[in-house]
Design a protein around this motif. Structure first.
Motif, PDB file in Angstrom:
ATOM      1  N   GLU A  76       1.188 -13.513  -1.730  1.00 36.93           N
ATOM      2  CA  GLU A  76       0.989 -12.408  -2.677  1.00 36.93           C
ATOM      3  C   GLU A  76      -0.361 -12.543  -3.381  1.00 36.93           C
ATOM      4  N   LYS A  80      -6.385 -15.097  -2.483  1.00 32.87           N
ATOM      5  CA  LYS A  80      -7.416 -14.209  -3.041  1.00 32.87           C
ATOM      6  C   LYS A  80      -8.573 -15.048  -3.570  1.00 32.87           C
ATOM      7  N   HIS A 113      -4.550 -13.106   3.227  1.00 34.08           N
ATOM      8  CA  HIS A 113      -4.819 -11.928   2.382  1.00 34.08           C
ATOM      9  C   HIS A 113      -5.515 -12.398   1.111  1.00 34.08           C
ATOM     10  N   TRP A 117     -12.795  -8.036  -1.375  1.00 33.36           N
ATOM     11  CA  TRP A 117     -12.081  -7.037  -2.184  1.00 33.36           C
ATOM     12  C   TRP A 117     -12.854  -6.904  -3.496  1.00 33.36           C
ATOM     13  N   GLN A 120      -9.703  -9.085  -8.275  1.00 31.98           N
ATOM     14  CA  GLN A 120      -9.325 -10.505  -8.216  1.00 31.98           C
ATOM     15  C   GLN A 120     -10.416 -11.352  -7.540  1.00 31.98           C
ATOM     16  N   GLU A 166      -9.232  -2.304   0.571  1.00 31.93           N
ATOM     17  CA  GLU A 166      -9.442  -1.193  -0.376  1.00 31.93           C
ATOM     18  C   GLU A 166     -10.895  -0.802  -0.586  1.00 31.93           C
ATOM     19  N   GLN A 240      -0.997  -0.132   3.416  1.00 33.35           N
ATOM     20  CA  GLN A 240      -0.227  -0.908   2.435  1.00 33.35           C
ATOM     21  C   GLN A 240       1.170  -0.336   2.234  1.00 33.35           C
ATOM     22  N   HIS A 242       2.564   1.300  -0.457  1.00 31.37           N
ATOM     23  CA  HIS A 242       3.238   1.267  -1.757  1.00 31.37           C
ATOM     24  C   HIS A 242       3.661   2.713  -2.008  1.00 31.37           C
ATOM     25  N   GLU A 271       2.309  -3.741   2.896  1.00 34.63           N
ATOM     26  CA  GLU A 271       2.729  -4.024   1.520  1.00 34.63           C
ATOM     27  C   GLU A 271       3.834  -3.069   1.084  1.00 34.63           C
ATOM     28  N   TRP A 342       5.910  -6.673  -8.175  1.00 32.07           N
ATOM     29  CA  TRP A 342       4.819  -6.307  -9.083  1.00 32.07           C
ATOM     30  C   TRP A 342       5.102  -4.973  -9.764  1.00 32.07           C
TER      31      TRP A 342
HETATM   32  C1  GLA Z   1      -2.888  -4.374  -3.711  1.00 30.73           C
HETATM   33  C2  GLA Z   1      -3.314  -5.687  -3.110  1.00 30.73           C
HETATM   34  C3  GLA Z   1      -2.221  -6.701  -3.202  1.00 30.73           C
HETATM   35  C4  GLA Z   1      -1.551  -6.696  -4.553  1.00 30.73           C
HETATM   36  C5  GLA Z   1      -1.054  -5.338  -4.858  1.00 30.73           C
HETATM   37  C6  GLA Z   1      -0.316  -5.328  -6.170  1.00 30.73           C
HETATM   38  O1  GLA Z   1      -2.074  -3.644  -2.894  1.00 30.73           O
HETATM   39  O2  GLA Z   1      -3.699  -5.573  -1.778  1.00 30.73           O
HETATM   40  O3  GLA Z   1      -2.776  -7.957  -3.000  1.00 30.73           O
HETATM   41  O4  GLA Z   1      -2.463  -7.118  -5.537  1.00 30.73           O
HETATM   42  O5  GLA Z   1      -2.168  -4.488  -4.897  1.00 30.73           O
HETATM   43  O6  GLA Z   1       0.411  -6.481  -6.388  1.00 30.73           O
END
Ligand code: GLA
Length: 382
Positions: A76, A80, A113, A117, A120, A166, A240, A242, A271, A342
């Motif tokens: 997770e 990074k 992962h 980016w 982070q 991203e 991803q 989400h 994700e 998250w």
């Molecule tokens: C993005 C990132 C992940 C994570 C999510 C939220 O999707 O790729 O690493 O940080 O946001 O947790």
């Protein structure tokens, strides 16, 4: 006991052992597959993002849940840049090493992962010793060193990397990240080149969110084409996913995967989670007492009506994934249980969300059965 009865007894024991093994074996006991990794074995890998609590094996019951259900893992946060390379001259691989050892011990496909980016990543990455912006050449060299060190350390062990995460805006243009501003558009090609040098056999991914929206999808298609034309190795695009209850539509998810398949690359769902809570305008901040009830309605648990709606939502999504099983290599959930997600803290802090297939105690939700059932209704690759 004489020789004959000894032999009979040993034959009976062998038979009992065989019967037990047959009962436990998926091939015999499994008219209905009981775990995600078994159910989708011939279609794609099913993965989960893990936190250190999980890959340090602090909770045996949770480890059993993870290893029985999932065939792939993503860290997770622990690979990074800010975690693994916090200072210019110091790397910290302690957690990442444990993550990789966990995956190897349990025979899982191990994902890395993420390498490049805008988030982070420490501010020093883009600055020289005097705090001034780095030159293009210096930042490229820093990127090269980071990728070579991190990917090189796990060469042959981490099987696939989210190389760039991203890079796109919602309208499909390139995000004005420090990477873009200092290096220019070819920072993406360079990142893929460095990753390939560091591990020529690793799968390499471009990973992003909201790719189901037409402008961003078009931007992603154009970006991948450019990378391909520049000779970059892009194994797959990571979508991803989400997602929310109403977005994207099944048709959007379907046509997005098809658009990427048309590029001749694989697709990984990287994700996945389903936000079941209402959104409010703006981001972040604590909830007022008045807003809490309307924005955090399932603190006591997800009511049956919503459990069923979530189950249907997940079944619809997996129906699409199975339809595209020839190009989909992996479907990874962003977390294992609702407790870990998250989405309890995003976009509003301190709420109780229920986005995954296992509840806060690790118990399967109706959505798990619905996902498993899709292999029977849509068919799993023979
Ligand atoms: C993005 C990132 C992940 C994570 C999510 C939220 O999707 O790729 O690493 O940080 O946001 O947790």
């Amino acid at each position: 006991m004489d020789r004959t009865s000894k032999a009979t007894r040993s034959a009976l024991l062998t038979l009992a052992g065989t019967l037990l093994a047959m009962l436990a074996s998926p091939a015999v006991s499994q008219e209905r597959p009981t775990t995600l990794k078994q159910a989708f074995e011939s279609a794609f890998l099913v993965g989960a993002a893990l936190n250190p609590e999980q890959f340090y094996e602090r909770n045996p019951a949770e480890v059993a849940l993870i290893t029985s259900q999932f065939s792939a893992i993503t860290p997770e946060n622990n690979l990074k840049w800010e975690r693994v390379h916090p200072q210019p001259d110091s790397f910290d691989f302690s957690a990442a090493d444990r993550y990789v050892e966990f995956g190897e011990k349990h025979g899982m496909f191990i994902v890395g992962h993420t390498l490049v980016w805008h988030s982070q990543v420490p501010a020093w990455v883009f600055q020289d010793g005097a705090g001034q912006p780095l030159s293009r050449e210096a930042l490229l060299e820093r990127m090269r060193q980071h990728i070579h060190t991190v990917v090189g350390r796990y060469r042959g062990r981490i099987k696939g990397w989210d190389v760039v995460n991203e890079a796109l805006n919602e309208d499909g243009t390139l995000r004005q990240s420090r990477w873009l501003q200092i290096i220019g558009e070819d920072y993406l090609v360079k990142a893929f080149e460095f990753a390939r040098e560091a591990d020529p056999n690793a799968e390499l991914y471009y990973n992003d969110y909201s790719l189901e929206n037409a402008p961003k999808r078009a931007g992603a298609v154009a970006l991948i084409r450019k990378l391909q034309q520049a000779g970059a190795k892009v194994t797959a695009i990571g979508t991803q996913s989400h997602v929310r209850m109403e977005w994207p539509t099944v048709a959007q998810a379907d046509s997005t995967i098809q658009a990427f398949a048309d590029l001749g690359i694989k697709v990984a769902v990287t994700e996945l989670d389903v936000d079941v809570l209402p959104r409010r305008e703006g981001r972040g901040g604590e909830l007022t007492a008045a807003a809490r009830d309307s924005l955090d309605p399932y603190r006591a648990g997800l009511p049956d009506r919503m459990q069923q709606a979530l189950a249907r939502r997940y079944a619809d999504l997996f129906g699409v994934y199975l339809k595209h099983q020839d190009v989909i290599t992996r479907v990874t959930f962003w977390g294992v249980t609702d407790q870990q997600s998250w989405l309890n803290g995003f976009p509003t802090r301190g709420r109780t969300n229920h986005p995954l297939l296992f509840d806060r105690a690790g118990r399967p939700k109706p959505a798990l059965a619905a996902v498993l059932a899709t292999t029977r209704t849509r068919g799993n690759r023979p």
